[in-house]
Design an enzyme around this catalytic site. Sequence first.
Site, mmCIF file in Angstrom:
data_model
loop_
_atom_site.group_PDB
_atom_site.id
_atom_site.type_symbol
_atom_site.label_atom_id
_atom_site.label_comp_id
_atom_site.label_asym_id
_atom_site.label_seq_id
_atom_site.Cartn_x
_atom_site.Cartn_y
_atom_site.Cartn_z
ATOM 1 C CB THR A 69 -1.067 -0.077 1.121
ATOM 2 O OG1 THR A 69 -1.984 1.000 0.941
ATOM 3 C CG2 THR A 69 -0.485 -0.053 2.509
ATOM 4 C CE LYS A 73 -2.158 0.919 -2.748
ATOM 5 N NZ LYS A 73 -3.584 1.203 -2.782
ATOM 6 C CG ASP A 110 -6.148 -0.304 -4.487
ATOM 7 O OD1 ASP A 110 -6.549 -0.995 -3.531
ATOM 8 O OD2 ASP A 110 -5.109 0.379 -4.440
ATOM 9 N NE ARG A 159 1.776 17.770 -6.331
ATOM 10 C CZ ARG A 159 1.517 16.832 -5.441
ATOM 11 N NH1 ARG A 159 0.480 16.934 -4.644
ATOM 12 N NH2 ARG A 159 2.294 15.768 -5.341
#
Length: 273
Positions: A69, A73, A110, A159
């Site tokens: 995690t 990842k 996920d 970003r």
Amino acid sequence: MQVITGNTQIFGILADPIHHVKTPQRINAHLVGEGFDGVMVPIHVRAEGLQAAVQGLRAMNNLAGFVVTVPHKTAMVALCDEVSADARLIGAVNVVHRTADGRLIGTMLDGEGFVAGLRQEGIEPRGRSAYLAGAGGAASAIAFALARAGVSHLTVANRTTDKVRQLFERIHSVAPAAQLVVGTEDPSGHDLVVNGTSLGLRDEDALPLDVERLLPHQVVAEIIMQPAETALLKAAKARGCRVHPGAPMLASQIPLMAAFMRHGHTHGVEHAS
């Protein structure tokens, strides 16, 4: 706590920070429920130590696999011997199976975990417009899963817009008709608003998007589990939005993660209901 012996299979979870992880509790309860002699332990590894830690795990003959995690990842893809087609496209791995000879096979759950978690709560992404903050490992997986689930259009804000464009190229390779838009901090005009960043794990974190632009008809979803109510969810609730916490995304993945760590595939495993 189950009795741990020399026969017990070991599983790990690699993270930095690690105090917030909920996966060991869930996996261990799942293994007990299955009557399987195994235990998951949290392993605190910083980015600069990841490669060495993974090399060490390869040499542990009683280690069946591990979960990966934040923030590992993306880096984990290059450290596996083999990754699923999905994980390669997404550019991230969150669960790894270790074969008897120490080879590492990775996949990414996920995205399907997130969509299954939404559906479990009666939130159907098909035909809805979605806004996603972030383009890292988990966010990329969620972007793919939302595109596959048939959202009407998907806006991704990050970003670095280059990262978003690269992600869109990969999504278009499997979903050529997907309507994809590079976004800003403004989540307005979308039915579903998702934080796919790790902003909110720490008290001092900035908000991942402009909460002033949220409207009551929007569903605001989080991938962070601890705190259960992040600053984003608190702000969204105050603006009258329906909120969806991070927990269902993990709950949906638990049986899949356990199966993958043990066998290297999830075939024949149903999603948690």
